[in-house]
Scaffold this active site. Structure first.
Site, short mmCIF file in Angstrom:
data_model
loop_
_atom_site.label_atom_id
_atom_site.label_comp_id
_atom_site.label_asym_id
_atom_site.label_seq_id
_atom_site.Cartn_x
_atom_site.Cartn_y
_atom_site.Cartn_z
N GLU A 88 11.04 1.02 9.35
CA GLU A 88 12.00 2.11 9.10
C GLU A 88 11.28 3.39 9.50
O GLU A 88 10.45 3.89 8.75
CB GLU A 88 12.36 2.18 7.61
N CYS A 140 14.31 10.61 6.03
CA CYS A 140 14.48 10.23 7.44
C CYS A 140 15.96 10.19 7.82
O CYS A 140 16.30 10.07 8.99
CB CYS A 140 13.78 8.92 7.73
N LYS A 193 0.86 -1.18 0.00
CA LYS A 193 0.00 0.00 0.00
C LYS A 193 0.90 1.24 0.00
O LYS A 193 1.54 1.56 0.99
CB LYS A 193 -0.89 0.05 1.24
N GLU A 226 12.20 15.52 14.45
CA GLU A 226 12.63 15.61 13.07
C GLU A 226 11.82 16.73 12.39
O GLU A 226 10.59 16.72 12.45
CB GLU A 226 12.26 14.26 12.46
#
Ligand code: ADP
Length: 482
Positions: free
Chosen positions: A252, A286, A177, A383
């Site tokens: 991840e 990331c 997906k 982040e």
């Protein structure tokens, strides 16, 4: 959209080799705000169907010779490379990144398919000296079965090929997906998978309602591995959901990369590395440098050179000539950058360059550098996922390593130094799954990508990447010596 092969633009889902579903959800070009296509809004029921197709396709695919699966994957790789220009255009139009970066991602992602096409033939078991008379010990590796994965919008193609290729190589089948922002890159990969001869049901792509598709993936008994790249919050949710069926997961998740410039560094190289690490994909990766620590003695030289380099960056549509930075993915992303910037300014940061939305409007944002960043700022803990580079001044090695490690994430870290002793000490002390030393970019098919702490579980790439998709089977054979 100028494509050499317009049949790569697919707007239906791909289940069991068929294109299905009614086009409904808008896909938007972030550079213009225009709707470029619509894709289906599937849910739990269709996810179940796709998983069933993958389950039925599993045994015949796993029973092929490794060499046969390898040849089919190799064909998929060749087709992706042949069509890289078109795939790059599709990516830039739905994701926003500059065309050169899109093409780079297509080739990077294809590299995993190439690598695992080869690796398919090297899945070795072992024999172990027996512990019992009249018997032998053998250990084999078997594919786990169906893998399901949910992927993000920042690398719409590579996050799929990187997850799927080791799985397919060892005989697993897959249901993917993609992110709602970037389904077209995923569907184009499916079209090429079909052309490459990947059998029906082996690779399926569904778009639609993320929570209900995710839930089905986690609860369905046929799925033995749930892979995810995306936010830490959704990763944790999927891990909780997958726990009930004791499924294997590959995660991840978010990073918060420190980028440390020591006073013995090659400053020009550090500036170049930072530009790549920080501003690639408009800072939406990331493994992007999130906190930039610069030692006292070289702070001014580094920040001056960095400002000079950033002042040359060209912001614009990813299709434009010479553009280095495209738009952000959506307004939510812009607001997060603004929130982090405002919080930094409230805590005393000073803008060296940039600092606001770009004159182009929409979701364009100026590449921004601020100095005088401090530990108590949001950017130290979270982040930013955008083109904001906060510079921290530091005094000594122990202090900076402690600051670098003082986060819940542990994905990538970078540092610049030319002192071999320091290089070993710092590399070993950094609590990160990946460390770039005198380099700002480090991912490749040959190397294990992944994080520690809350950045995730498992590794993608390298020979380690296949282990996620293999079960160890121990066989004790007795009655041998007669
Ligand atoms: P972002 O906020 O940057 O979009 P997400 O982690 O929300 O990051 O998105 C990454 C992927 O996770 C996307 O494919 C998205 O559709 C999917 N996703 C979001 N929420 C859920 C959920 N509750 N269950 C399963 N998948 C989800």
């Amino acid at each position: 959209m100028q494509l050499k092969d317009s049949s790569l633009l697919k707007t239906q889902c791909f289940i069991d080799g068929n294109w299905v579903g009614e086009e409904r959800d808008d896909v938007i070009n972030p550079a213009t705000g225009e709707v470029i296509a619509r894709v289906p809004h599937l849910g739990k029921k269709e996810a179940k169907e796709a998983i069933l197709c993958a389950e039925l396709a599993f045994k015949p695919w796993a029973k092929l010779l490794a060499k046969e699966r390898s040849a089919i994957l190799r064909k998929w790789y060749d087709l992706i490379v042949e069509n890289a220009d078109d795939l790059a255009v599709i990516m830039t139009i739905e994701q926003g990144k500059p065309l050169a970066e899109s093409k780079g991602e297509i080739l990077y992602g294809a590299g995993f398919i190439e690598f695992y096409a080869d690796e398919a033939r090297r899945i070795y078991g072992e024999t172990i000296p027996t512990f019992r008379k009249d018997s032998r010990v053998i250990v084999t590796k078997q594919p786990i079965g169906v893998m399901a994965a949910i992927t993000p919008w920042n690398f719409p193609s590579a996050m799929i090929s990187r997850k799927v290729s080791p799985a397919l190589a060892v005989g697993c089948t897959a249901v993917i997906k993609p992110a709602p922002e970037t389904p077209l890159s995923a569907l184009a990969l499916a079209e090429l998978a079909k052309r490459a001869g990947i059998p029906d049901g082996v690779f399926n792509v569904i778009t639609g309602d993320a929570p209900s598709i995710g839930q089905e993936m986690c609860e369905n008994d046929a799925v033995r591995f749930v892979g995810f790249t995306g936010s830490t919050a959704v990763g944790k949710l999927l891990m909780r959901q997958a726990a009930d069926k004791v499924k294997r997961v590959g995660m991840e998740l978010g990073g918060n990369a420190p980028f440390i410039v020591f006073d013995d560094a090659d400053i020009d190289a550090a500036v170049e590395g930072l530009i790549l690490s920080k501003f690639r994909n408009s800072g939406q990766t990331c493994i992007c440098a999130n906190r930039i620590y610069v030692q006292d003695a070289v702070f001014d030289e580094f920040s001056d050179k960095l400002v000079a380099a950033v002042s040359k960056m060209k912001v614009g549509s990813g299709l434009g000539e010479g553009v280095n930075q495209g738009p952000l993915i959506n307004m939510r992303a812009v607001e997060k950058v603004e929130d982090h910037l405002q919080d930094a300014l409230d805590h005393g940061a000073k803008v060296l360059i940039g600092g606001k939305r770009h004159d182009l409007g929409g979701t364009f944002f100026e590449p921004t550098i601020v100095a005088e960043a401090k530990q108590e700022m949001k950017v130290s803990r979270e982040e930013t996922f955008g083109p904001l580079a906060p510079l921290y001044r530091f005094k000594d090695e122990d202090g900076v390593v402690a600051m670098a490690n003082n986060v819940t994430a542990g994905l990538a870290a970078y540092f610049y130094s030319r002192d071999i002793g320091r290089i070993w000490r710092v590399a070993e002390e950094l609590e990160y799954g990946m460390v770039g030393i005198n380099v700002g970019i480090l991912a490749s098919a040959e190397t294990p990508f992944g994080g520690i702490k809350e950045s995730g579980i498992g590794r993608e790439g390298s020979h380690h990447g296949v282990e996620e998709f293999l079960e160890i089977k121990y066989m004790l054979m007795s009655g041998i010596d007669g």
